[in-house]
Scaffold this active site. Structure first.
Site, PDB file in Angstrom:
ATOM      1  N   CYS A   2       0.821  -1.207   0.000  1.00  0.00           N
ATOM      2  CA  CYS A   2       0.000   0.000   0.000  1.00  0.00           C
ATOM      3  C   CYS A   2       0.857   1.259   0.000  1.00  0.00           C
ATOM      4  O   CYS A   2       1.912   1.305   0.620  1.00  0.00           O
ATOM      5  CB  CYS A   2      -0.939   0.062   1.190  1.00  0.00           C
ATOM      6  SG  CYS A   2      -2.356  -0.986   1.019  1.00  0.00           S
ATOM      7  N   ARG A  27       5.961  -1.372  -5.409  1.00  0.00           N
ATOM      8  CA  ARG A  27       5.616  -2.315  -4.345  1.00  0.00           C
ATOM      9  C   ARG A  27       4.563  -3.323  -4.788  1.00  0.00           C
ATOM     10  O   ARG A  27       4.376  -4.345  -4.119  1.00  0.00           O
ATOM     11  CB  ARG A  27       5.064  -1.552  -3.142  1.00  0.00           C
ATOM     12  CG  ARG A  27       6.052  -0.580  -2.543  1.00  0.00           C
ATOM     13  CD  ARG A  27       5.332   0.342  -1.607  1.00  0.00           C
ATOM     14  NE  ARG A  27       6.281   1.116  -0.821  1.00  0.00           N
ATOM     15  CZ  ARG A  27       6.075   1.487   0.432  1.00  0.00           C
ATOM     16  NH1 ARG A  27       4.979   1.147   1.052  1.00  0.00           N
ATOM     17  NH2 ARG A  27       6.967   2.185   1.065  1.00  0.00           N
ATOM     18  N   TRP A  75      -2.952  -2.867  -1.525  1.00  0.00           N
ATOM     19  CA  TRP A  75      -2.679  -4.304  -1.569  1.00  0.00           C
ATOM     20  C   TRP A  75      -3.595  -4.889  -0.505  1.00  0.00           C
ATOM     21  O   TRP A  75      -3.377  -4.719   0.685  1.00  0.00           O
ATOM     22  CB  TRP A  75      -1.196  -4.582  -1.258  1.00  0.00           C
ATOM     23  CG  TRP A  75      -0.874  -6.031  -1.405  1.00  0.00           C
ATOM     24  CD1 TRP A  75      -0.551  -6.688  -2.556  1.00  0.00           C
ATOM     25  CD2 TRP A  75      -0.848  -7.010  -0.359  1.00  0.00           C
ATOM     26  NE1 TRP A  75      -0.343  -8.009  -2.285  1.00  0.00           N
ATOM     27  CE2 TRP A  75      -0.523  -8.239  -0.962  1.00  0.00           C
ATOM     28  CE3 TRP A  75      -1.099  -6.979   1.009  1.00  0.00           C
ATOM     29  CZ2 TRP A  75      -0.423  -9.421  -0.235  1.00  0.00           C
ATOM     30  CZ3 TRP A  75      -1.002  -8.152   1.737  1.00  0.00           C
ATOM     31  CH2 TRP A  75      -0.650  -9.355   1.111  1.00  0.00           C
ATOM     32  N   ASN A 100      -2.837   2.561   5.458  1.00  0.00           N
ATOM     33  CA  ASN A 100      -1.931   1.422   5.268  1.00  0.00           C
ATOM     34  C   ASN A 100      -1.973   0.633   6.554  1.00  0.00           C
ATOM     35  O   ASN A 100      -1.801   1.221   7.626  1.00  0.00           O
ATOM     36  CB  ASN A 100      -0.472   1.882   5.127  1.00  0.00           C
ATOM     37  CG  ASN A 100      -0.149   2.325   3.741  1.00  0.00           C
ATOM     38  OD1 ASN A 100      -1.011   2.365   2.879  1.00  0.00           O
ATOM     39  ND2 ASN A 100       1.103   2.676   3.542  1.00  0.00           N
ATOM     40  N   GLY A 101      -2.097  -0.662   6.473  1.00  0.00           N
ATOM     41  CA  GLY A 101      -2.031  -1.468   7.690  1.00  0.00           C
ATOM     42  C   GLY A 101      -3.265  -2.320   7.887  1.00  0.00           C
ATOM     43  O   GLY A 101      -4.035  -2.553   6.951  1.00  0.00           O
ATOM     44  N   GLU A 484      25.023 -20.059   1.711  1.00  0.00           N
ATOM     45  CA  GLU A 484      24.838 -18.763   1.059  1.00  0.00           C
ATOM     46  C   GLU A 484      26.173 -18.009   0.990  1.00  0.00           C
ATOM     47  O   GLU A 484      26.483 -17.364  -0.015  1.00  0.00           O
ATOM     48  CB  GLU A 484      23.760 -17.962   1.808  1.00  0.00           C
ATOM     49  CG  GLU A 484      23.523 -16.548   1.326  1.00  0.00           C
ATOM     50  CD  GLU A 484      23.114 -16.427  -0.135  1.00  0.00           C
ATOM     51  OE1 GLU A 484      22.796 -17.436  -0.782  1.00  0.00           O
ATOM     52  OE2 GLU A 484      23.155 -15.284  -0.645  1.00  0.00           O
ATOM     53  N   LYS A 488      27.949 -16.785  -2.469  1.00  0.00           N
ATOM     54  CA  LYS A 488      28.365 -15.399  -2.740  1.00  0.00           C
ATOM     55  C   LYS A 488      29.809 -15.357  -3.226  1.00  0.00           C
ATOM     56  O   LYS A 488      30.144 -14.663  -4.177  1.00  0.00           O
ATOM     57  CB  LYS A 488      28.261 -14.513  -1.483  1.00  0.00           C
ATOM     58  CG  LYS A 488      26.924 -14.031  -1.030  1.00  0.00           C
ATOM     59  CD  LYS A 488      26.180 -13.155  -1.974  1.00  0.00           C
ATOM     60  CE  LYS A 488      25.401 -14.014  -2.930  1.00  0.00           C
ATOM     61  NZ  LYS A 488      24.006 -14.102  -2.880  1.00  0.00           N
ATOM     62  N   GLU A 491      30.057 -16.692  -6.770  1.00  0.00           N
ATOM     63  CA  GLU A 491      29.427 -15.821  -7.769  1.00  0.00           C
ATOM     64  C   GLU A 491      30.308 -14.644  -8.155  1.00  0.00           C
ATOM     65  O   GLU A 491      30.428 -14.328  -9.331  1.00  0.00           O
ATOM     66  CB  GLU A 491      28.107 -15.248  -7.224  1.00  0.00           C
ATOM     67  CG  GLU A 491      26.954 -16.210  -7.221  1.00  0.00           C
ATOM     68  CD  GLU A 491      25.698 -15.594  -6.609  1.00  0.00           C
ATOM     69  OE1 GLU A 491      24.618 -15.762  -7.178  1.00  0.00           O
ATOM     70  OE2 GLU A 491      25.790 -14.938  -5.552  1.00  0.00           O
ATOM     71  N   HIS A 507      33.664 -36.793   7.369  1.00  0.00           N
ATOM     72  CA  HIS A 507      33.164 -37.811   6.444  1.00  0.00           C
ATOM     73  C   HIS A 507      33.633 -37.556   5.021  1.00  0.00           C
ATOM     74  O   HIS A 507      33.065 -38.122   4.087  1.00  0.00           O
ATOM     75  CB  HIS A 507      31.639 -37.881   6.508  1.00  0.00           C
ATOM     76  CG  HIS A 507      31.134 -38.285   7.853  1.00  0.00           C
ATOM     77  ND1 HIS A 507      31.244 -39.568   8.340  1.00  0.00           N
ATOM     78  CD2 HIS A 507      30.567 -37.561   8.841  1.00  0.00           C
ATOM     79  CE1 HIS A 507      30.734 -39.622   9.563  1.00  0.00           C
ATOM     80  NE2 HIS A 507      30.328 -38.407   9.897  1.00  0.00           N
ATOM     81  N   LYS A 606      20.531 -11.291 -13.540  1.00  0.00           N
ATOM     82  CA  LYS A 606      19.807 -10.980 -12.311  1.00  0.00           C
ATOM     83  C   LYS A 606      18.524 -11.785 -12.159  1.00  0.00           C
ATOM     84  O   LYS A 606      18.305 -12.453 -11.172  1.00  0.00           O
ATOM     85  CB  LYS A 606      19.495  -9.484 -12.289  1.00  0.00           C
ATOM     86  CG  LYS A 606      18.811  -9.011 -11.018  1.00  0.00           C
ATOM     87  CD  LYS A 606      19.754  -9.071  -9.846  1.00  0.00           C
ATOM     88  CE  LYS A 606      19.075  -8.894  -8.515  1.00  0.00           C
ATOM     89  NZ  LYS A 606      19.883  -9.435  -7.433  1.00  0.00           N
TER      90      LYS A 606
END
Ligand code: HGA
Length: 611
Positions: A2, A27, A75, A100-101, A484, A488, A491, A507, A606
């Site tokens: 919103c 948004r 929204w 909003n909310g 992650e 990074k 990449e 192991h 991207k």
């Protein structure tokens, strides 16, 4: 989620309101509307279902002219997306409200107001605010005073903007849980839920704080705090470029985006936290009903988003007691999948256009899942459109190909999901939700503390610049964080990196360890710490150089071949979010030392809209 824009000026403000809405549309929205106090002394409103462009077209045929007005992009949380539910909402012909909310006690208020003779024309929670305010105006004719007494009866989250045909010299606003900013002009003032909406008209802003009420006139702004005391809020002169699609003071988009994380995490939390609980309806109007039936969760995603899903699995099982499976979309979509009854399908994607994830969602619809939820950063994406429920992360535009702020906001969204499922199903341990809501509120500050370690990490990066392989270790929910971290580094620095759960070291991968293979470890202070320390000894015994990101309370210190970087102490549940930051900074500085193209690493793109 919103967007609100408001203006009080000497010129016609309709175009300003419309431009503001367009700037907020990133948004993702489902309807839009505008109300102005027209030059003939009445409130006039135009609303349209769909995008701002629909509203723009309607206004072209039916122009609104006035010097005071409010506008909104919606929204939906309460009531379907349609014109009748679009904001602004009116009470009578003289009062207009945008919101909003989520108002949690809207049902009780609605009944009360109906009993008093108010007639509702929408299904929204927002309309109760308009009628309640109208009612208060009967006892207290001053608009600001009536708003002050109205908000005392609201439970939930709100950013509000109100105009009245009877007091057309002002725009009044209230903030609790949803952001609002006043834009200061010369002989005119503005209001918005995000200053981006007002950059066209001013560069001076005043941010409202929690509980603030503001009375905004053409030539003055008056603010009262949560205790009703008059307050001055600081005026901030906006530095050009800091949020626009340029790098500002940063050398690369990636570094800028890493540093934006406290702000975007804050934004992702806005509108979604009640006093001591998560607002389940932040996931959409049917969320509570659907969540009550969930007995399993299947998460599907790719790349960084998949790692976010892996962290969520630990949270969903340990906090909410809900069995969870996580799978990469390119596997899931081509596999014969057996779906357990009452399984919620959760897809995660920054762009919402990731081809494999989208295909997996489309397959899932044929497989008998209970329903689907998309955790996504782009509201107008296919993934969002095609899912039953959505949680939009508020990371803003991410330009660096290696995802950073999208990941941490996804984690926040997934923790909100965990708490919501646990809340609705009654499976959270007593007090856990309230404690984690409190911790979440503090999270942006903690992330800021982690970012302050920037220069320390830049120094550590030198250890890696001439290496060809690196191992990342973590245990429990830190294992996906290690994954992650490894992704990074791969990449953007092109160094081969692998992540292992620390207990798996012996192991197999221990065979690789020598003094040419640094080992990076994340070590929060939890019940696995002692076990992790033993794993680190195994590495040291083979001459491996260790870089350990350790809780300041973990009592770990530098030693021969061991570099310990102390992290601020944090609740164990939130640790994966915090520990992500130093790993992002580490890969960034390694890449800079290696001179690679940080923002556009070779062979990658991207938004992966192909298979
Ligand atoms: N509850 C209101 C406003 C929704 C909102 O803020 N969404 O982000 C509605 O459903 O219209």
């Amino acid at each position: 989620m919103c967007g609100i824009v408001g203006a009080v000026a000497e010129r016609n403000i309709t175009a300003i309101l419309l431009e503001g809405l367009k700037r907020l549309e990133y948004r993702g929205y489902d309807s839009a509307g505008v109300a102005v106090f027209s030059n003939n002394g009445t409130l006039e409103r135009v609303r349209r279902n769909g995008k701002v462009a629909e509203l723009e077209q309607a206004l072209a045929g039916e122009p609104l002219v006035g010097r005071l007005g409010i506008a909104h992009t919606r929204w939906a949380t309460h009531g379907a997306p349609c014109e009748r539910n679009a904001h602004p909402h009116f009470s009578g012909s003289d009062l207009a409200v945008v919101h909003n909310g989520i108002i949690e006690n809207h049902e009780a208020l609605r009944e009360q107001l109906k009993g008093l003779g108010y007639v509702f024309t929408s299904d929204t929670d927002t309309e109760v605010i308009a009628h309640l305010l109208q009612h208060k105006l009967k006892e207290q004719s001053d608009l600001t005073a009536a708003l002050k007494s109205t908000v005392k009866e609201l439970h939930g989250a709100y950013g509000l903007a109100v105009i009245s045909a009877k007091q057309p010299d002002r725009l009044v606003a209230a903030r609790s849980g949803s952001p609002l900013v006043i834009g200061l002009g010369l002989g005119e003032n503005f209001l918005a839920s995000d200053q981006l909406a007002l950059r066209q008209v001013t560069d001076r802003f005043m941010y409202l704080e929690e509980g603030d009420i503001a009375e905004i006139r053409r030539d003055s702004v008056h603010i009262w705090d949560v205790n009703g005391q008059t307050v001055e809020r600081e005026t901030v002169q906006y530095r050009d470029g800091a949020e626009a699609a340029d790098k500002g003071e940063y050398r690369h988009y990636m570094l800028k985006e890493i540093h934006e994380q406290p702000a975007v995490v804050q934004r992702t939390l806005e509108n979604r936290l009640g006093h001591d609980h998560v607002l389940v309806q932040a996931f959409g109007p049917q969320a509570a009903e659907l969540f009550a039936k969930v007995r399993n969760v299947q998460i599907v995603a790719c790349g960084t988003s998949y790692h976010a899903g892996m962290v969520a699995r630990y949270w969903l099982e340990s906090l909410a007691g809900i069995p969870c499976q996580v799978e990469v979309a390119s596997e899931f979509r081509y596999r014969k999948v057996v779906v357990q009854p009452d399984t919620l399908f959760v897809s995660i994607s920054q762009s919402g256009e990731t081809a494999d994830t989208l295909a997996a969602l489309r397959n899932a619809k044929e497989l008998g899942f209970l329903g689907s939820l998309a955790i996504c950063n782009v509201g107008i994406s296919s993934l969002v459109r095609e899912s039953d429920l959505t949680l939009l992360t508020q990371a803003g535009r991410e330009i660096g190909v290696a995802s950073t702020k999208a990941f941490t906001t996804q984690l926040v969204g997934l923790l909100l999901l965990t708490l919501s499922l646990g809340q609705v199903r009654g499976t959270l341990e007593a007090g856990v939700e309230a404690q984690l809501v409190e911790e979440l509120r503090r999270l942006p500050t903690r992330l800021g503390e982690a970012l302050a370690m920037d220069t320390t990490i830049e120094k550590v990066a030198e250890l890696f610049a001439d290496k060809h392989h690196t191992l990342f270790l973590g245990r429990g929910a830190q294992f996906p964080v290690a994954m992650e971290g490894a992704l990074k580094l791969k990449e953007i620095s092109y160094i081969h990196a692998e992540a292992y759960p620390a207990g798996e070291l012996k192991h197999g991968p221990l065979a690789l360890v020598d003094n040419d293979m640094p080992v990076v470890t994340v070590a929060p202070n939890n019940e696995l710490l002692e076990k992790l320390k033993s794993n680190l000894q195994e590495v040291r015994a083979r001459g491996g150089e260790l870089v350990v990101f350790a809780d300041e309370q973990a009592n770990m210190s530098d030693g021969e071949g061991t570099h310990v970087i102390n992290m601020p102490h944090i609740n164990d549940v939130l640790a994966p979010i915090l520990y992500t930051i130093p790993l992002q900074l580490l890969s960034y500085y390694v890449a800079v030392l290696k001179g690679t193209d940080v923002d556009q690493p070779r062979n990658l793109a991207k938004s992966v809209t192909v298979e």
